[in-house]
Design an enzyme around this catalytic site. Structure first.
Site, PDB file in Angstrom:
ATOM      1  N   GLY A 108      14.409  35.703  46.025  1.00 51.84           N
ATOM      2  CA  GLY A 108      15.714  36.247  45.651  1.00 51.84           C
ATOM      3  C   GLY A 108      16.249  35.678  44.356  1.00 51.84           C
ATOM      4  N   VAL A 109      17.548  35.426  44.339  1.00 52.28           N
ATOM      5  CA  VAL A 109      18.197  34.946  43.117  1.00 52.28           C
ATOM      6  C   VAL A 109      17.699  33.541  42.763  1.00 52.28           C
ATOM      7  CG1 VAL A 109      20.300  34.080  44.257  1.00 52.28           C
ATOM      8  CG2 VAL A 109      20.408  34.841  41.906  1.00 52.28           C
ATOM      9  N   ASP A 110      17.398  32.750  43.772  1.00 52.18           N
ATOM     10  CA  ASP A 110      16.867  31.396  43.574  1.00 52.18           C
ATOM     11  C   ASP A 110      15.546  31.457  42.797  1.00 52.18           C
ATOM     12  OD1 ASP A 110      16.601  28.664  43.885  1.00 52.18           O
ATOM     13  OD2 ASP A 110      16.085  28.716  46.016  1.00 52.18           O
ATOM     14  N   SER A 153      24.310  34.357  50.268  1.00 54.64           N
ATOM     15  CA  SER A 153      23.953  34.594  51.687  1.00 54.64           C
ATOM     16  C   SER A 153      23.749  36.061  52.069  1.00 54.64           C
ATOM     17  CB  SER A 153      24.982  33.981  52.664  1.00 54.64           C
ATOM     18  OG  SER A 153      24.805  32.599  52.784  1.00 54.64           O
ATOM     19  N   THR A 154      23.967  36.990  51.136  1.00 57.77           N
ATOM     20  CA  THR A 154      23.901  38.409  51.550  1.00 57.77           C
ATOM     21  C   THR A 154      22.507  39.018  51.394  1.00 57.77           C
ATOM     22  OG1 THR A 154      24.522  39.349  49.400  1.00 57.77           O
ATOM     23  CG2 THR A 154      26.318  38.742  50.888  1.00 57.77           C
TER      24      THR A 154
END
Ligand code: AR6
Length: 169
Positions: A31-33, A120-121
């Protein structure tokens, strides 16, 4: 404090700080990480490892800071969102802490502009509507003499629509 909404990739945003939706290991993920570590280069991971060696894992709701490596931002604030498990009260408090602790850390760094992803989404499955309400509420109620602008960066259409409505844009 001004609030903006941008649809896109947070690694491209030129704010003083960008926030990462990390996990408690601080060692990266998807994801964004994953996007932040890929675009920012190995310096970010090296600093995350230094933090881990000093303080251990990052607890859910807390935040730590590294430089931003090759990204246009100066800092990456890594916060760990809750994994949604249906316990609305507990998960909501933890998500609120992510926003509050990230903003506090930003103030201590004299950050004037900061961008948040929709913590968290993604794989942590927090309901998007509730997550957005918490995010907007925490930011709107954070009184700051230092932070001038907060940007919500939405990657997916659904979050963008939710934020657009909540912010009356
Ligand atoms: N820019 C902005 N937002 C993004 C980007 C991007 N480049 N990529 C994805 N998003 P997620 P979480 C949005 O899953 O739910 C990681 O593996 C995405 O559409 O990244 O907090 C960590 O290591 C969603 O709205 O984070 C953790 O293990 C939002 O970012 C775990 O995922 C968050 O989705 C954290 O899960």
């Amino acid at each position: 404090m001004k609030i903006e909404l941008i649809k896109g990739d947070i690694t491209k945003i030129r704010t003083d700080a960008i926030v990462n939706a990390a996990n408690s290991s601080l060692l990266g993920g998807g994801g964004v990480d994953g996007a932040i570590h890929r675009a920012g280069g190995k310096r970010i991971l090296e600093e995350c490892i230094e933090i881990r060696n000093k303080q251990g894992k990052c607890k859910t709701g807390e935040a730590v800071v590294t430089t931003a490596g090759n990204l246009p931002a100066k800092y990456v604030i890594h916060t760990v969102g809750p994994i949604w498990n249906g316990d609305e009260k507990k998960c909501s408090l933890l998500l609120a802490s992510c926003y509050k602790n990230s903003l506090k850390l930003a103030e201590n760094l004299d950050v004037k502009t900061i961008a948040f992803p929709n913590i968290s989404t993604g794989v942590y499955r927090f309901p998007k509507e509730l997550a957005a309400k918490i995010a907007v509420d925490k930011v709107k109620n954070f009184q700051s003499e230092i932070i001038e602008k907060v940007v919500f960066v939405c990657f997916d259409d659904e979050n963008e629509m939710i934020y657009r409505q909540l912010l009356n844009l």
